[in-house]
Design a protein around this motif. Sequence first.
Motif, PDB file in Angstrom:
ATOM      1  N   SER A 327     -41.260 -57.674   0.950  1.00  0.00           N
ATOM      2  CA  SER A 327     -42.478 -57.278   1.651  1.00  0.00           C
ATOM      3  C   SER A 327     -43.270 -56.261   0.842  1.00  0.00           C
ATOM      4  N   LYS A 328     -42.555 -55.335   0.197  1.00  0.00           N
ATOM      5  CA  LYS A 328     -43.223 -54.346  -0.663  1.00  0.00           C
ATOM      6  C   LYS A 328     -43.945 -55.025  -1.820  1.00  0.00           C
ATOM      7  N   LEU A 329     -43.345 -56.094  -2.348  1.00  0.00           N
ATOM      8  CA  LEU A 329     -43.950 -56.831  -3.456  1.00  0.00           C
ATOM      9  C   LEU A 329     -45.012 -57.823  -2.996  1.00  0.00           C
ATOM     10  N   GLU A 330     -45.089 -58.029  -1.673  1.00  0.00           N
ATOM     11  CA  GLU A 330     -45.910 -59.113  -1.117  1.00  0.00           C
ATOM     12  C   GLU A 330     -45.485 -60.439  -1.748  1.00  0.00           C
ATOM     13  N   ALA A 331     -44.158 -60.632  -1.797  1.00  0.00           N
ATOM     14  CA  ALA A 331     -43.570 -61.791  -2.452  1.00  0.00           C
ATOM     15  C   ALA A 331     -42.948 -62.732  -1.420  1.00  0.00           C
ATOM     16  N   SER A 332     -42.731 -63.961  -1.843  1.00  0.00           N
ATOM     17  CA  SER A 332     -42.016 -64.935  -1.020  1.00  0.00           C
ATOM     18  C   SER A 332     -40.607 -65.102  -1.572  1.00  0.00           C
ATOM     19  N   VAL A 333     -39.617 -65.234  -0.689  1.00  0.00           N
ATOM     20  CA  VAL A 333     -38.232 -65.479  -1.087  1.00  0.00           C
ATOM     21  C   VAL A 333     -37.782 -66.758  -0.397  1.00  0.00           C
ATOM     22  N   GLU A 334     -37.404 -67.749  -1.185  1.00  0.00           N
ATOM     23  CA  GLU A 334     -37.024 -69.051  -0.628  1.00  0.00           C
ATOM     24  C   GLU A 334     -35.749 -69.555  -1.300  1.00  0.00           C
ATOM     25  N   ARG A 335     -35.003 -70.362  -0.555  1.00  0.00           N
ATOM     26  CA  ARG A 335     -33.838 -71.028  -1.122  1.00  0.00           C
ATOM     27  C   ARG A 335     -34.269 -72.391  -1.631  1.00  0.00           C
ATOM     28  N   ASP A 336     -33.820 -72.727  -2.847  1.00  0.00           N
ATOM     29  CA  ASP A 336     -34.123 -74.026  -3.433  1.00  0.00           C
ATOM     30  C   ASP A 336     -33.209 -75.074  -2.790  1.00  0.00           C
ATOM     31  N   PRO A 337     -33.760 -76.010  -1.990  1.00  0.00           N
ATOM     32  CA  PRO A 337     -32.904 -76.975  -1.294  1.00  0.00           C
ATOM     33  C   PRO A 337     -32.314 -78.039  -2.214  1.00  0.00           C
ATOM     34  N   ASN A 338     -32.839 -78.159  -3.423  1.00  0.00           N
ATOM     35  CA  ASN A 338     -32.373 -79.191  -4.339  1.00  0.00           C
ATOM     36  C   ASN A 338     -31.253 -78.713  -5.257  1.00  0.00           C
ATOM     37  N   HIS A 339     -30.898 -77.434  -5.149  1.00  0.00           N
ATOM     38  CA  HIS A 339     -29.843 -76.897  -6.015  1.00  0.00           C
ATOM     39  C   HIS A 339     -28.478 -77.097  -5.365  1.00  0.00           C
ATOM     40  N   ALA A 340     -27.496 -77.529  -6.164  1.00  0.00           N
ATOM     41  CA  ALA A 340     -26.167 -77.831  -5.617  1.00  0.00           C
ATOM     42  C   ALA A 340     -25.478 -76.598  -5.053  1.00  0.00           C
ATOM     43  N   GLY A 341     -25.593 -75.495  -5.755  1.00  0.00           N
ATOM     44  CA  GLY A 341     -25.011 -74.258  -5.230  1.00  0.00           C
ATOM     45  C   GLY A 341     -26.049 -73.525  -4.389  1.00  0.00           C
ATOM     46  N   THR A 342     -26.295 -72.277  -4.772  1.00  0.00           N
ATOM     47  CA  THR A 342     -27.334 -71.500  -4.092  1.00  0.00           C
ATOM     48  C   THR A 342     -28.294 -70.973  -5.138  1.00  0.00           C
ATOM     49  N   ARG A 343     -29.564 -71.236  -4.933  1.00  0.00           N
ATOM     50  CA  ARG A 343     -30.608 -70.727  -5.843  1.00  0.00           C
ATOM     51  C   ARG A 343     -31.710 -70.116  -4.998  1.00  0.00           C
ATOM     52  N   MET A 344     -31.864 -68.783  -5.140  1.00  0.00           N
ATOM     53  CA  MET A 344     -32.899 -68.045  -4.422  1.00  0.00           C
ATOM     54  C   MET A 344     -34.068 -67.799  -5.376  1.00  0.00           C
ATOM     55  N   VAL A 345     -35.264 -68.091  -4.913  1.00  0.00           N
ATOM     56  CA  VAL A 345     -36.456 -68.001  -5.768  1.00  0.00           C
ATOM     57  C   VAL A 345     -37.425 -66.978  -5.164  1.00  0.00           C
ATOM     58  N   LEU A 346     -37.790 -66.022  -5.987  1.00  0.00           N
ATOM     59  CA  LEU A 346     -38.740 -64.971  -5.600  1.00  0.00           C
ATOM     60  C   LEU A 346     -40.025 -65.189  -6.390  1.00  0.00           C
TER      61      LEU A 346
END
Length: 370
Positions: A327-346
């Motif tokens: 929120s401080k960065l005014e950024a979006s944080v999303e999980r990549d649904p196509n990644h086999a493990g876990t991939r968080m994208v900011l």
Amino acid sequence: MTETAPTLLYIDDDEALGQLVIRGLQRRGYQVEHATDGETGLARLRQGGIDVVALDQYMPGLDGLETLEQIQLIPDPPPVVFVTASQDSAIAVTALKAGAADYLVKDTMGDFVPLLHVAVEQAIKQARLRKARDEAVAEVHASRDRYAALAAERELLLREVNHRVGNSLQIIASLLHLQASSTQQADVKAALTNAMGRVAAVAQVHRRLYTSQDLNSVLLNQYLEALLEDLRRSAEGNRMSRLTLHSDPVEIDPDRAVAIGIIVNELIMNAVKYAYPDGSGPIHVALRGNGNEVELSIADDGVGLAAKCPDPRSTGMGQRIVSAMASKLEASVERDPNHAGTRMVLRFQRQKPPPPDVSRAPQGAAQNAD
């Protein structure tokens, strides 16, 4: 307050003409002194107190041009009006090139005195304007030098502050590490380790600023490399031995770098705790810059969110911290649904977008906002 009458030094070997100049200019408010040769005139000038000089060309000993040359060597010399009976324009050109303020042809009857008065007035005005300009330029240069000195002092102080803050935060991180190493309770150890990582993320920014030439920005790729190295050293066993970074050179302001560092720390610690239940595995951090847009991802090849069971020890603090920093960065944080493990994208912008200009909003919209 009465202004002091200007003093003119008339240098001419003609005694009678000198008296005519004295009488003519004294009536016009001047104090006039007369020197009958160049050496005498130069000696008087070195004593100071002369505002303007009228200088004849043909004199015994030093002539007018030689005397003019010597006058220019005196510190802050008064303006000189060159006076001669010669009609040779070459003398005028030579005198003006040598530093004379004006040139005047005289006669033996003193009829040139009114013209000399005009020339002297103009020479004094020009000298005052030139002096005022030189003083203004000198003041500008002095102000610029003072500003440069203050800026250098401010930069030095900021470096010292960042150095001290960084050292203090590093001490706190070390104390948390010692405390985590000495406790036998897994949940306490995890909490202290997480806190240590958060402190280290902030400390690294100050360390970057202390060693950087630019106190207004941080190279994010270098900062993240140092931060990941801190995490590798502080991890137990080899749990972060396969922690990697692939990064573009991205420059960003220190406040935003702190928020990014804390997010990276939280997501890496989350991957360490949950991605590999049976041991350790790779964790990849990637930073890509495209113009003002920046993408940061933290990925693992572990079990994925679908296979994770809620951990009863989890407080959700890490998730709240990530949300607050995003929120401080005014950024979006999303999980990549196509990644086999876990991939968080900011995703965020290098520079914080300016606030909306409410003064340009339509009148109806402003009324609706009320």
